[in-house]
Design an enzyme around this catalytic site. Structure first.
Site, PDB file in Angstrom:
ATOM      1  N   GLU A  22       0.840  -1.203   0.000  1.00  0.00           N
ATOM      2  CA  GLU A  22       0.000   0.000   0.000  1.00  0.00           C
ATOM      3  C   GLU A  22       0.873   1.251   0.000  1.00  0.00           C
ATOM      4  OE1 GLU A  22      -2.900   1.197  -0.258  1.00  0.00           O
ATOM      5  OE2 GLU A  22      -4.439  -0.299   0.187  1.00  0.00           O
ATOM      6  N   ASN A 152     -10.497   5.015   2.142  1.00  0.00           N
ATOM      7  CA  ASN A 152      -9.463   4.748   1.145  1.00  0.00           C
ATOM      8  C   ASN A 152      -9.454   5.858   0.110  1.00  0.00           C
ATOM      9  OD1 ASN A 152      -7.487   2.731   0.714  1.00  0.00           O
ATOM     10  ND2 ASN A 152      -9.039   1.122   0.798  1.00  0.00           N
ATOM     11  N   ASP A 205      -9.976   1.356  -4.520  1.00  0.00           N
ATOM     12  CA  ASP A 205      -9.062   1.305  -3.374  1.00  0.00           C
ATOM     13  C   ASP A 205      -8.242   2.594  -3.361  1.00  0.00           C
ATOM     14  OD1 ASP A 205      -7.031   0.408  -1.444  1.00  0.00           O
ATOM     15  OD2 ASP A 205      -7.731  -1.613  -1.846  1.00  0.00           O
TER      16      ASP A 205
END
Length: 298
Positions: A22, A152, A205
């Site tokens: 991430e 997100n 996302d």
């Protein structure tokens, strides 16, 4: 390792086998990419010129971070918002996680154009919607939004006048008017709603915004990165050879390399056998550059 620019098609530039990659962040001063493996509890420093990936371990899950204007980092961990030194060692907690840390951790976040840190949480059971989006003001967390499952996709328009973020399990991207000078925000509005199908559960996302104000969203379980126009229409779709991209960021000397993190945690064995590069770091060249990432000013 000989440096080679990634092509206009996505390619894996680091077979990292990350559990939950991430938060890629390009450091334009050093010419390196930082990123995290949330479940691996580590901050990574990837040098694309040499291919070397340096790993800094942490004592708990790290969801996101921003580079500090004067060095070091600000980071969202499970326990709270922390200041880290240049080697990702914990220096000081700035604000504790106000939620139940047994089921909540900080997830996606970044700085606004004036260096304020904004960060969201994830409601790990993903049942009730206890997650929030916050703005850090000194040592206080101000609530921008609540009732979320997974905060997100946090990003800003190039002029800082629009704040975007998504609630991934709800297949929704929101937008708020934002004043980059004062940090004040307006009412949340639904900007994009994605409709899942029986065969496509791709959902928004992590994200980045390019210099033209287009929003690039990594579609988890969708195997693609989608570029949206400023009015919320799909402009382009970039497929990936893995099903679970998690976030993207612009980097490189001309800010025209899109770096994309991916995940392999929780994926079935048959999928990992078909997609051995899951958890890798990918890149593709873009026609439009991104923007320099704002740094935390403390």
């Amino acid at each position: 390792m000989t440096h080679r620019e990634p092509s206009t098609a996505s390619e894996c530039i680091l077979d990292a086998r990350a559990q939950l990659g991430e938060c890629p962040r390009w450091d334009e001063r050093a010419g390196v990419l930082y990123w995290v493996d949330i479940l691996g509890q580590a901050l990574h420093r990837f040098d694309p010129s040499s291919g070397v990936d340096t790993v800094f371990g942490l004592p708990e899950a790290i969801g996101c971070f921003s580079l500090g204007e004067d060095g070091g980092f600000i980071a969202g961990l499970r326990s709270g918002i922390w200041r880290l030194d240049d080697h990702a060692r914990l220096v000081e907690m700035l604000a504790a996680n106000p939620e139940d840390t047994r089921t909540s951790r900080f997830n996606d976040g970044r700085c606004d154009p004036h260096g304020r840190f904004l960060v969201g949480t994830v409601d790990e059971p993903k049942v009730v919607g206890h997650a929030h989006l916050y703005q850090l003001a000194g040592r206080e967390l101000l609530t921008l939004s609540g009732g979320l499952l997974t905060s997100n996709g946090l990003a800003f328009s190039p002029d800082g006048r629009w704040l975007y973020h998504s609630d991934t399990p709800n297949f929704t991207i929101y937008r708020y008017p934002y004043d980059p000078t004062t940090g004040a925000w307006g009412a949340r509005a639904v900007w994009v709603t994605v409709t899942p199908t029986a065969v496509d559960r791709g959902r928004p996302d992590g994200a980045a915004v390019d210099a033209e104000g287009y929003y690039w969203s990594a579609f988890y379980e969708g195997g693609r990165v989608v570029r949206f126009t400023p009015d919320g229409q799909i402009d382009a779709v970039h497929p990936l050879p893995v099903r679970c991209p998690t976030m993207c960021a612009f980097g490189g000397s001309d800010l025209r390399t899109l770096y994309i993190t991916t995940a392999r945690a929780g994926r079935p064995d048959y999928e990992l056998a078909r997609e051995p590069l899951a958890g890798g770091l990918f890149a593709l060249r873009t026609d439009v550059p991104g923007c320099i990432e704002p740094r935390w000013r403390g």
